[in-house]
Structure formats: C-alpha cells, structure tokens
Write an enzyme that holds these catalytic residues in place. Sequence first.
Site, PDB file in Angstrom:
ATOM      1  N   HIS A 515      61.025  22.287  31.011  1.00  0.00           N
ATOM      2  CA  HIS A 515      62.313  22.949  30.768  1.00  0.00           C
ATOM      3  C   HIS A 515      63.304  22.673  31.911  1.00  0.00           C
ATOM      4  O   HIS A 515      63.938  23.596  32.424  1.00  0.00           O
ATOM      5  CB  HIS A 515      62.120  24.463  30.631  1.00  0.00           C
ATOM      6  CG  HIS A 515      61.363  24.885  29.428  1.00  0.00           C
ATOM      7  ND1 HIS A 515      60.772  26.138  29.307  1.00  0.00           N
ATOM      8  CD2 HIS A 515      61.093  24.236  28.274  1.00  0.00           C
ATOM      9  CE1 HIS A 515      60.169  26.234  28.140  1.00  0.00           C
ATOM     10  NE2 HIS A 515      60.342  25.093  27.498  1.00  0.00           N
ATOM     11  N   HIS A 559      62.669  29.303  26.355  1.00  0.00           N
ATOM     12  CA  HIS A 559      62.470  27.879  26.098  1.00  0.00           C
ATOM     13  C   HIS A 559      63.864  27.297  25.882  1.00  0.00           C
ATOM     14  O   HIS A 559      64.660  27.835  25.111  1.00  0.00           O
ATOM     15  CB  HIS A 559      61.560  27.690  24.893  1.00  0.00           C
ATOM     16  CG  HIS A 559      60.201  28.291  25.108  1.00  0.00           C
ATOM     17  ND1 HIS A 559      59.057  27.540  25.163  1.00  0.00           N
ATOM     18  CD2 HIS A 559      59.816  29.568  25.313  1.00  0.00           C
ATOM     19  CE1 HIS A 559      58.021  28.329  25.398  1.00  0.00           C
ATOM     20  NE2 HIS A 559      58.457  29.577  25.483  1.00  0.00           N
TER      21      HIS A 559
END
Length: 579
Positions: A515, A559
């Site tokens: 990420h 996310h």
Amino acid sequence: MGKLTGILVGFIALSASLAQGKVLENLEQLDSAKESYDFVIVGGGIGGSTVASRLSENPRFNVLLIEAGPTNEGVIEIAVPAFFTRINNTYSWGHVTTPQTGLNNRSLAFNQARVLGGSSSHNGMVYTRGSSDDFDLWGKVSEDRSWSWENLFPYFLRNEKLVPPPGGRNASGQYDPRFHGTRGLTSVSLPWGGPTDFDLLAIKNAEQSNEIKFNLDVNSGKPSGLVWVQATIGNGERSSAAVGALGGKVKERPNLTILLNTHATRVLPSKESRQLDIRTVEIVSVSSGNKTTVTAKKELIVSGGAFGTPHLLLNSGIGDKKELEDVKVKSIHHLPDVGKGLSDHLTFQVAWSANGVVRPVDTVAALEEWQTNRTGPLTEAVGHQLVFSRIPADAPLFKEHGDPAAGPNSPHIEISLATRGSQVSAFVALLTPKSRGTVKIASNNPLDKPLIDTGYLTHPFDLLAFKEGARIAKRWYEGPAYEGYITGFLGPDPDTLSEREFDNALKAGASTWWHPVGTASISPKGAKHGVLDPELKVKGVKGLRVVDASAIPYVPTAHTQAAVYVLAERASDLIKASW
C-alpha cells in the site's frame, strides 16, 4: 486436469472475442504523426484508467492512455478472485526493496502491477475507504479544504456500483446502503458465503466485547470495530479499473486510444516555452526497443503509482538536484521531495491453536462452478471479516511519540480474521506508521529498476504499536465467545517474550500489504516542500499533473485502492474544469 485446462482455454477464447475498440498491442501500431492527443496519460492503473474514462466521456477530448504492461483480458488468474495469489510475474514489475535495516536487513518482494488496471488487476480486492479524518488530513496538509471527507464523499458514490454478493444472497445487516453508490464504475460486493460458524463466533464476541463492537459498515467514515469485508468483485469476477473504468463500450470510444506494452522513460520540456512546460513523454516498446515521443496538446498526466511516478520524474531530471547529479542525470527542475515521504502498511501474523474444522476446496469443481455461473468459493479472495481498532489512549507509546492517527475516527490497527480449522490466525497491520522511506534511481538508465527503501520499522513508534496490535488481537480471541474453540496461543507473545525477542520475531516475520503512497505528495500552493499543488499539478511546471497514490500525503487507514479511485474521480473534474 484436462477438464480444468479446457475451461481455461474457453475463457481465454471468449475474452479475446470480446476485445474491441482502439487498443494497440505495441508502439509500432501507434501512428503519432497522424494522430494528435489533448491528454496523454502515462500509466493504466487506477488513477490513469479512471481519468482516461472520465475525460473521454467528452467527445471533444482526444485521449491516449499508455500502459507498460499487457492487457488484463483472458487472464483467468486475474479474473477469478481466489486466484489472485497465482498471478504470475508477467503482470508484475518484480520490484524488490533494498535491504531493510528495520527488518534485520531482509529485502521484501514488492508485487507492483504491470498490467492494464494496475494494482486493481492483481490486488486482494478489499474495498475500504479509511476514516473521515484521513481525508480531512489531505485538506490540512494541502491547506485546501476542498480535499475533505465531506467534499470527496460524493465522488466515492460516483465511482462505486454496489452489487449483490455472487449468487445473490441477502446481505442485509452486513452493510449500510446510505454509504454506497449503485451506478458507478467499480463494482463492490459482500462475500458469496457465510455467515460461517467462525463468522458467527466473531459476531457473538463483538456483542460481548467492551473494546471491539460490531460496525455495520466499514465505509461510513468511521471504520473501527468488527466489519464485514467489502471487495471490488462484481458478478463473481474481479472488478478492476480495467474492467470498470475501461470496460463495456468505453474502449469503443473513437476519442480514446489505449497503448499497451510500452514503457515511459522520460518526460521532456518544450524548447519553445520560456516557462518550464512539460507535455511530452518519451516512450519505448517493451518488445522491440523502438523509441518515440508523444506530446499532449493540453496536459500530460502521470499515473505511474507510488514507485513509477517518482522513478519517471527523477529520470527526467525533476527531483533533488544534487542526488540527480550523483547518478549523472541532468537536473531540469530542483524539486527535492520527489521520491521522499514513502509510507506503507506492514503486517505480521499471530496465531492460536483451535479445534475447528474447515473443509478443503475442490479447486477443479469450484472453477467449473465459477465458469458456469460465477458463484462458489472462488468468488472470494480473502476472509469474511476484519477488525479495526484504535490503540488504547492510555498506552505509554503515545506519551513518548505522540499519536500519528489523522483523528479519533482513524484506527491504528487492522486485524484480518482467518481460520484453517486447527489454527486461527490474526494478520495484524499497522495502519498509522511513523516510519518513512524513499524511491531513488540508481543510474541514468531509465529502464533500470528504482531503488525502493520502504524504511520499515525505522521509527520506534512502529515497533511499540505492533506490540499493542498483538495485544488487541490477544484480547479479542480471549473473549468468551471463543471459549472451547481456541485451545492455545501460539504467539509471538509480547507479554511473555522479552522486548528484543518480540522485536526479532516481528522483524523476521513481517511482510507488506503493498500500500505505498506519498512519494509525490500534495502540499500548499507556493510551499517549497511537497511535489504537487492542491490541484495535483507538479510545482513549478506547466502542463504536467500527477494522479495516483504518490500524491496521497499519508497512507490512509485502509486498503489504498478506494482512496486512489476517489482521488482520480476528483482529479478528472479538476482537469475538465481547466479546459
């Protein structure tokens, strides 16, 4: 396996027959001498695909989207949600971090996508937006309050298309429809299966817990609690940016050209302008090595991602002047923060022994079910439930290091709940790291890999926060609902191991959730720090804008795909408003 092979061949043939529109497989098919483009977009990931889709809605705009990788179509491992861990290296850049001092000099493979749709074509598909505070922080950092949860919320709705779970089961009571769009580009759904016995234990545990309560919808702006997983899956298939933003009749638009298998190597300044004006990109064919340039009449938009964008800018001479000179790249614009400020989510596993039973999936039968009606266990990529939690306010680490969370709605920790029957796992992720990393270049060859130093666990807060995360997971599974199911704690245990022993276990076992953000961050207009102004324009440069995760100043408590989708939706409106 003969039956399985037949299914795969049939799927590939079907996808190939559906492929239409102006999609060019290589640079040799591009006639840049005859065709002119208003907007040239570098990178076909979430940012680039979304912007290309939105700009080409206007028939007056001629748009070229350049993607380094191949098409997503016909790739069964991309389409089937449960197969995302099988996606091969053809569709990845193959990045590896530098040896990480915070991980006892381990290097981590970084699965960054090189395929149309970018990381949305090979991620775990979890759809979480983060907290309202995360997006209000964008406004504080940029001193432009139009970047805020309130202002961005309509863009979330515009992008999302909430659909029933695969198979059409009733998911009421597992989400709140008030927080979802139903007519957008990106399909989002709840899991095909469940509630399983393991799911019901978690629900019961939340009812009895004083710390973690059931939260009806993780995407309300207040994600903390036990939540049901929402994922970018529609009709049992992955709903990537390539499928959502560029699918259907979008590729048939006469004003949109998609060029695949083509690397962007440098962006080039105009020789005719007194001000630094950059609308030209140098591109090279992956297969033949042939090279050419393409110039946008209006804007060049870079959407290479948190690694690709700084890599391209640095190779073009945009970055810290001294660091560029050290690798023999001529500086054309001193912008020191290019490639700085990288933050990412690190995770590690704690485990318990259990006496549950999980039946193994018959993959051949499950694939046949998926192929027949897009239902079954292969429509799920991850588990059914997640826990988001703040570290207790009286935890000593805050007195020493402060609280890096964007605000009270931002959780510090995410825990993925999973069972294999005889073992229960909690994947503990730190959502609010203080550690920062960099992306640099090793040479003046733009085809060389970037130097990615993620800086994991280099700030002492992060080590302490992981201990607190493990304790939250322990308290969760010590709840009365799990009595008789959980039979023992396997560790690593921050309360019995010495500090050094726990830290070494963490450093040896931690991995990334892929990420990365922040390597070309937004900042206030006129500020010397940062890379982009609040309209995502590269500071001190005319004609060049960035739309991807590199623009996000701090990794959100989520996310990251949802945050990039909303960034790209608003960026599309900013670009349209300029022209």
